[in-house]
Design a protein around this motif. Structure first.
Motif, PDB file in Angstrom:
ATOM      1  N   LYS A  29      21.898  58.816  -4.318  1.00  0.00           N
ATOM      2  CA  LYS A  29      20.557  59.376  -4.460  1.00  0.00           C
ATOM      3  C   LYS A  29      19.745  58.554  -5.455  1.00  0.00           C
ATOM      4  N   HIS A  30      18.449  58.530  -5.239  1.00  0.00           N
ATOM      5  CA  HIS A  30      17.442  58.006  -6.152  1.00  0.00           C
ATOM      6  C   HIS A  30      17.408  56.483  -6.284  1.00  0.00           C
ATOM      7  N   LEU A  31      18.528  55.813  -6.304  1.00  0.00           N
ATOM      8  CA  LEU A  31      18.569  54.359  -6.489  1.00  0.00           C
ATOM      9  C   LEU A  31      19.572  53.741  -5.526  1.00  0.00           C
ATOM     10  N   PRO A  32      19.448  52.441  -5.262  1.00  0.00           N
ATOM     11  CA  PRO A  32      20.474  51.771  -4.448  1.00  0.00           C
ATOM     12  C   PRO A  32      21.822  51.768  -5.180  1.00  0.00           C
ATOM     13  N   LYS A  33      22.858  51.613  -4.434  1.00  0.00           N
ATOM     14  CA  LYS A  33      24.211  51.656  -4.984  1.00  0.00           C
ATOM     15  C   LYS A  33      24.431  50.594  -6.060  1.00  0.00           C
ATOM     16  N   ILE A  34      23.937  49.394  -5.827  1.00  0.00           N
ATOM     17  CA  ILE A  34      24.136  48.303  -6.789  1.00  0.00           C
ATOM     18  C   ILE A  34      23.462  48.630  -8.125  1.00  0.00           C
ATOM     19  N   ALA A  35      22.311  49.315  -8.067  1.00  0.00           N
ATOM     20  CA  ALA A  35      21.634  49.719  -9.306  1.00  0.00           C
ATOM     21  C   ALA A  35      22.489  50.727 -10.069  1.00  0.00           C
ATOM     22  N   TRP A  36      23.123  51.652  -9.346  1.00  0.00           N
ATOM     23  CA  TRP A  36      24.002  52.627 -10.005  1.00  0.00           C
ATOM     24  C   TRP A  36      25.190  51.936 -10.662  1.00  0.00           C
ATOM     25  N   VAL A  37      25.728  50.918 -10.021  1.00  0.00           N
ATOM     26  CA  VAL A  37      26.855  50.186 -10.610  1.00  0.00           C
ATOM     27  C   VAL A  37      26.434  49.552 -11.927  1.00  0.00           C
ATOM     28  N   PHE A  38      25.256  48.924 -11.936  1.00  0.00           N
ATOM     29  CA  PHE A  38      24.775  48.314 -13.177  1.00  0.00           C
ATOM     30  C   PHE A  38      24.508  49.362 -14.263  1.00  0.00           C
ATOM     31  N   ILE A  39      23.942  50.489 -13.873  1.00  0.00           N
ATOM     32  CA  ILE A  39      23.673  51.561 -14.855  1.00  0.00           C
ATOM     33  C   ILE A  39      24.983  52.059 -15.464  1.00  0.00           C
ATOM     34  N   ILE A  40      25.984  52.267 -14.618  1.00  0.00           N
ATOM     35  CA  ILE A  40      27.279  52.769 -15.108  1.00  0.00           C
ATOM     36  C   ILE A  40      27.915  51.769 -16.068  1.00  0.00           C
ATOM     37  N   LEU A  41      27.852  50.501 -15.736  1.00  0.00           N
ATOM     38  CA  LEU A  41      28.517  49.495 -16.562  1.00  0.00           C
ATOM     39  C   LEU A  41      27.720  49.119 -17.812  1.00  0.00           C
ATOM     40  N   LEU A  42      26.401  49.116 -17.738  1.00  0.00           N
ATOM     41  CA  LEU A  42      25.597  48.694 -18.882  1.00  0.00           C
ATOM     42  C   LEU A  42      25.395  49.808 -19.915  1.00  0.00           C
ATOM     43  N   PHE A  43      25.160  51.014 -19.433  1.00  0.00           N
ATOM     44  CA  PHE A  43      24.953  52.145 -20.339  1.00  0.00           C
ATOM     45  C   PHE A  43      26.255  52.933 -20.399  1.00  0.00           C
ATOM     46  N   TRP A  44      27.112  52.528 -21.295  1.00  0.00           N
ATOM     47  CA  TRP A  44      28.518  52.888 -21.308  1.00  0.00           C
ATOM     48  C   TRP A  44      28.803  54.379 -21.315  1.00  0.00           C
ATOM     49  N   ILE A  45      28.133  55.171 -22.063  1.00  0.00           N
ATOM     50  CA  ILE A  45      28.407  56.615 -22.113  1.00  0.00           C
ATOM     51  C   ILE A  45      27.406  57.388 -21.262  1.00  0.00           C
ATOM     52  N   VAL A  46      26.144  57.020 -21.335  1.00  0.00           N
ATOM     53  CA  VAL A  46      25.096  57.737 -20.612  1.00  0.00           C
ATOM     54  C   VAL A  46      25.155  57.447 -19.111  1.00  0.00           C
TER      55      VAL A  46
END
Length: 139
Positions: A29-46
């Motif tokens: 939802k809301h973003l492409p899958k690749i964007a979610w992967v980057f968000i998960i890896l870059l923003f470690w806790i959030v």
């Protein structure tokens, strides 16, 4: 106790990362899958928390949006080749095609051999005067 401050966010990040990778593109939802992967890896806790809350379309059986009991009980897995009727049928078809091809080849060879025998028989009947005969005809 200090180790938990490192292990819990790491485990959460690993879980969210694997969950994101296993989620289909249609279910994000809301973003492409690749964007979610980057968000998960870059923003470690959030990042992992945001993914778990808002990133994936969750299906709940109670709301009726999830798979029905018939679909859950239905076999959706990979089937071994020896249990797959389509695969077994294709093997039988291949075997039949090879057998027909082999029979056609052997039939062509037998016709060729019969033709050679008939030519030799005709040659013997004509007394050896054929186009390949090197002796001149006697008069």
């Amino acid at each position: 106790m200090r180790a938990l401050l490192f292990i819990v966010p790491l485990a959460l990040t690993i879980y969210a990362f694997i969950d994101c990778l296993n989620t289909s593109e249609e279910d994000t939802k809301h973003l492409p899958k690749i964007a979610w992967v980057f968000i998960i890896l870059l923003f470690w806790i959030v990042g992992p928390v945001v993914w778990l809350v808002a990133g994936k379309a969750r299906r709940n059986a109670a709301t009726g949006t999830g798979p029905s009991s018939w679909q859950r009980g239905r076999r959706q897995q990979w089937v071994a080749p020896d249990d797959n009727p389509d695969f077994l049928k294709s093997l039988k078809d291949d075997k039949d095609a090879r057998k027909a091809e082999s029979e056609a080849e052997s039939e062509a060879e037998s016709r060729k051999a019969e033709k050679a025998e008939d030519e030799e028989e005709l040659k013997r009947r004509n007394g050896g005067s054929g186009p390949d005969d090197k002796t001149p005809p006697t008069s």
